[in-house]
Scaffold this motif. Sequence first.
Motif, PDB file in Angstrom:
ATOM      1  N   LEU A   1       5.279  22.342 -20.941  1.00  0.00           N
ATOM      2  CA  LEU A   1       4.829  23.371 -21.766  1.00  0.00           C
ATOM      3  C   LEU A   1       5.660  23.452 -22.881  1.00  0.00           C
ATOM      4  O   LEU A   1       6.518  22.889 -23.217  1.00  0.00           O
ATOM      5  N   VAL A   2       5.065  24.194 -23.966  1.00  0.00           N
ATOM      6  CA  VAL A   2       5.782  23.811 -25.372  1.00  0.00           C
ATOM      7  C   VAL A   2       5.698  25.564 -25.742  1.00  0.00           C
ATOM      8  O   VAL A   2       4.689  26.000 -26.138  1.00  0.00           O
ATOM      9  N   ASP A   3       6.755  26.077 -25.747  1.00  0.00           N
ATOM     10  CA  ASP A   3       7.326  27.351 -26.277  1.00  0.00           C
ATOM     11  C   ASP A   3       6.191  28.556 -25.579  1.00  0.00           C
ATOM     12  O   ASP A   3       5.652  29.194 -26.343  1.00  0.00           O
ATOM     13  N   ALA A   4       6.184  28.474 -24.269  1.00  0.00           N
ATOM     14  CA  ALA A   4       4.965  29.286 -23.583  1.00  0.00           C
ATOM     15  C   ALA A   4       5.939  30.643 -23.394  1.00  0.00           C
ATOM     16  O   ALA A   4       7.109  30.617 -23.243  1.00  0.00           O
ATOM     17  N   ASP A   5       5.221  31.456 -23.352  1.00  0.00           N
ATOM     18  CA  ASP A   5       5.890  32.813 -23.020  1.00  0.00           C
ATOM     19  C   ASP A   5       5.700  32.979 -21.573  1.00  0.00           C
ATOM     20  O   ASP A   5       5.110  32.165 -20.727  1.00  0.00           O
ATOM     21  N   ASP A   6       6.259  34.156 -21.036  1.00  0.00           N
ATOM     22  CA  ASP A   6       6.469  34.286 -19.667  1.00  0.00           C
ATOM     23  C   ASP A   6       4.997  34.400 -18.912  1.00  0.00           C
ATOM     24  O   ASP A   6       4.935  33.613 -17.680  1.00  0.00           O
ATOM     25  N   ALA A   7       4.095  35.123 -19.514  1.00  0.00           N
ATOM     26  CA  ALA A   7       2.666  35.227 -18.918  1.00  0.00           C
ATOM     27  C   ALA A   7       1.985  33.548 -18.934  1.00  0.00           C
ATOM     28  O   ALA A   7       1.515  33.382 -17.699  1.00  0.00           O
ATOM     29  N   ALA A   8       2.132  32.839 -19.711  1.00  0.00           N
ATOM     30  CA  ALA A   8       1.623  31.625 -19.662  1.00  0.00           C
ATOM     31  C   ALA A   8       2.171  30.480 -18.511  1.00  0.00           C
ATOM     32  O   ALA A   8       1.565  29.981 -17.856  1.00  0.00           O
ATOM     33  N   ILE A   9       3.631  30.942 -18.483  1.00  0.00           N
ATOM     34  CA  ILE A   9       4.342  30.143 -17.496  1.00  0.00           C
ATOM     35  C   ILE A   9       4.086  30.498 -15.991  1.00  0.00           C
ATOM     36  O   ILE A   9       3.658  29.733 -15.194  1.00  0.00           O
ATOM     37  N   ALA A  10       4.051  31.983 -15.948  1.00  0.00           N
ATOM     38  CA  ALA A  10       3.523  32.305 -14.584  1.00  0.00           C
ATOM     39  C   ALA A  10       2.204  31.805 -14.056  1.00  0.00           C
ATOM     40  O   ALA A  10       1.837  31.504 -13.046  1.00  0.00           O
ATOM     41  N   GLU A  11       1.239  32.018 -15.133  1.00  0.00           N
ATOM     42  CA  GLU A  11       0.024  31.563 -14.874  1.00  0.00           C
ATOM     43  C   GLU A  11      -0.370  30.008 -14.416  1.00  0.00           C
ATOM     44  O   GLU A  11      -0.811  29.645 -13.747  1.00  0.00           O
ATOM     45  N   ALA A  12       0.514  29.112 -15.184  1.00  0.00           N
ATOM     46  CA  ALA A  12       0.246  27.613 -14.870  1.00  0.00           C
ATOM     47  C   ALA A  12       1.223  27.309 -13.579  1.00  0.00           C
ATOM     48  O   ALA A  12       0.812  26.365 -12.760  1.00  0.00           O
ATOM     49  N   LEU A  13       2.204  28.098 -13.317  1.00  0.00           N
ATOM     50  CA  LEU A  13       3.064  27.967 -12.144  1.00  0.00           C
ATOM     51  C   LEU A  13       2.265  28.264 -11.018  1.00  0.00           C
ATOM     52  O   LEU A  13       2.073  27.489 -10.064  1.00  0.00           O
ATOM     53  N   GLU A  14       1.217  29.252 -11.022  1.00  0.00           N
ATOM     54  CA  GLU A  14       0.454  29.600 -10.020  1.00  0.00           C
ATOM     55  C   GLU A  14      -0.533  28.604  -9.654  1.00  0.00           C
ATOM     56  O   GLU A  14      -0.913  28.304  -8.471  1.00  0.00           O
ATOM     57  N   ALA A  15      -1.067  28.054 -10.637  1.00  0.00           N
ATOM     58  CA  ALA A  15      -2.268  27.002 -10.593  1.00  0.00           C
ATOM     59  C   ALA A  15      -1.717  25.409 -10.158  1.00  0.00           C
ATOM     60  O   ALA A  15      -2.190  24.858  -9.217  1.00  0.00           O
ATOM     61  N   LEU A  16      -0.788  25.182 -10.540  1.00  0.00           N
ATOM     62  CA  LEU A  16      -0.048  23.771 -10.462  1.00  0.00           C
ATOM     63  C   LEU A  16       1.056  23.715  -9.492  1.00  0.00           C
ATOM     64  O   LEU A  16       1.247  22.391  -8.845  1.00  0.00           O
ATOM     65  N   ASP A  17       1.692  24.607  -9.290  1.00  0.00           N
ATOM     66  CA  ASP A  17       2.921  24.750  -8.403  1.00  0.00           C
ATOM     67  C   ASP A  17       3.508  23.520  -8.608  1.00  0.00           C
ATOM     68  O   ASP A  17       4.094  22.632  -7.598  1.00  0.00           O
ATOM     69  N   PRO A  18       4.262  23.218  -9.931  1.00  0.00           N
ATOM     70  CA  PRO A  18       4.982  21.990  -9.992  1.00  0.00           C
ATOM     71  C   PRO A  18       6.489  21.878  -9.409  1.00  0.00           C
ATOM     72  O   PRO A  18       6.779  22.696  -8.984  1.00  0.00           O
ATOM     73  N   ASP A  19       7.094  20.671  -9.252  1.00  0.00           N
ATOM     74  CA  ASP A  19       8.126  20.367  -8.736  1.00  0.00           C
ATOM     75  C   ASP A  19       9.273  20.825  -9.942  1.00  0.00           C
ATOM     76  O   ASP A  19      10.567  21.038  -9.719  1.00  0.00           O
ATOM     77  N   LEU A  20       8.962  20.614 -11.078  1.00  0.00           N
ATOM     78  CA  LEU A  20       9.955  20.760 -12.208  1.00  0.00           C
ATOM     79  C   LEU A  20       8.904  21.187 -13.243  1.00  0.00           C
ATOM     80  O   LEU A  20       7.780  20.874 -13.623  1.00  0.00           O
ATOM     81  N   LEU A  21       9.640  21.903 -14.551  1.00  0.00           N
ATOM     82  CA  LEU A  21       9.257  22.383 -15.620  1.00  0.00           C
ATOM     83  C   LEU A  21       9.709  21.401 -16.787  1.00  0.00           C
ATOM     84  O   LEU A  21      11.036  21.447 -16.491  1.00  0.00           O
ATOM     85  N   GLN A  22       8.980  21.033 -17.548  1.00  0.00           N
ATOM     86  CA  GLN A  22       9.501  20.470 -18.959  1.00  0.00           C
ATOM     87  C   GLN A  22       9.105  21.116 -20.161  1.00  0.00           C
ATOM     88  O   GLN A  22       8.061  21.251 -20.291  1.00  0.00           O
ATOM     89  N   LEU A  23      10.386  21.636 -20.665  1.00  0.00           N
ATOM     90  CA  LEU A  23      10.196  22.525 -22.065  1.00  0.00           C
ATOM     91  C   LEU A  23      10.263  21.688 -23.282  1.00  0.00           C
ATOM     92  O   LEU A  23      11.390  20.993 -23.391  1.00  0.00           O
ATOM     93  N   HIS A  24       9.252  21.517 -23.882  1.00  0.00           N
ATOM     94  CA  HIS A  24       9.028  20.495 -24.869  1.00  0.00           C
ATOM     95  C   HIS A  24       8.912  21.109 -26.411  1.00  0.00           C
ATOM     96  O   HIS A  24       8.212  20.518 -27.171  1.00  0.00           O
ATOM     97  N   GLY A  25       9.442  22.231 -26.519  1.00  0.00           N
ATOM     98  CA  GLY A  25       9.094  22.970 -27.645  1.00  0.00           C
ATOM     99  C   GLY A  25      10.571  23.407 -28.310  1.00  0.00           C
ATOM    100  O   GLY A  25      11.526  22.526 -28.442  1.00  0.00           O
ATOM    101  N   HIS A  26      10.634  24.472 -28.824  1.00  0.00           N
ATOM    102  CA  HIS A  26      11.874  24.995 -29.546  1.00  0.00           C
ATOM    103  C   HIS A  26      12.683  25.943 -28.806  1.00  0.00           C
ATOM    104  O   HIS A  26      13.490  26.666 -29.293  1.00  0.00           O
ATOM    105  N   GLU A  27      12.358  25.971 -27.505  1.00  0.00           N
ATOM    106  CA  GLU A  27      13.131  26.886 -26.563  1.00  0.00           C
ATOM    107  C   GLU A  27      14.830  26.615 -26.944  1.00  0.00           C
ATOM    108  O   GLU A  27      15.186  25.664 -26.788  1.00  0.00           O
ATOM    109  N   THR A  28      15.227  27.684 -27.180  1.00  0.00           N
ATOM    110  CA  THR A  28      16.590  27.688 -27.271  1.00  0.00           C
ATOM    111  C   THR A  28      17.385  27.727 -25.924  1.00  0.00           C
ATOM    112  O   THR A  28      16.665  27.902 -24.675  1.00  0.00           O
TER     113      THR A  28
END
Length: 237
Positions: free
Chosen positions: A61-88
């Motif tokens: 994910l790239v600089d995703a907000d909470d709603a986008a993260i929740a939506e993607a997690l519900e669909a893909l159920d990944p084992d790990l999140l990779q944050l590839h943007g400017h997340e502090t």
Amino acid sequence: MDHIIKICGLSTPETLDAALGAGADWVGFVRFPRSPRHVSLDSGRVLSAQARGRARRVLLLVDADDAAIAEALEALDPDLLQLHGHETPERVTAIRARFGRPVMKAVGVGETADLEAVTLYRAVADHVLLDAKPPKSPDALPGGNGLPFDWRLLAGLRPGDALDPGGPFMLSGGLHPGNVAEAIALTRPQAVDVSSGVEIGPGLKDPDRIEAFVKAARAAFAAAPPAPVAQQQGIPS
């Protein structure tokens, strides 16, 4: 501890099967509309189910907000999140706490000073990925540009140095079957990650290149001297 080989940006059942068949340890799915590797929620759901139990599934994910993260997690159920943007570091901490998934933070590297950020992210993320800093262009993607950084920035570091990565890391950026052995020998990472380096066009993965990359990386890891003790923990298989 075993070394890790990740094939990222997989977007079709056929190329995912090629990665799994070649022995990839981790497989990555990209949710970033500007990327040629972007997968829809429906496609991501199918691909993630296909890989379940066969490899560790990573959602990029790239600089995703909470709603986008929740939506993607519900669909893909990944084992790990990779944050590839400017997340502090604060944002990484918040994502880990809210969603309860392990997090890998990508750090862009273009010069030695960029390694200073690794210490900050290592304190809040489960894993750190070192990638080439993207070109200074409004059209540049945050990753998957097929560009390496100068691996010699890591080759001269020793445990305890001020800019030492301080533990295991995943190496990314411009890797391909022809150079991954050199990269591993120089930088001694715990893991490697490839996307455009196994493609025949933007987003078009090639099964033969995937197999060649996995074989070359596996052989290079087997031939490399063991990492310093301080770098032998942190990236599980």
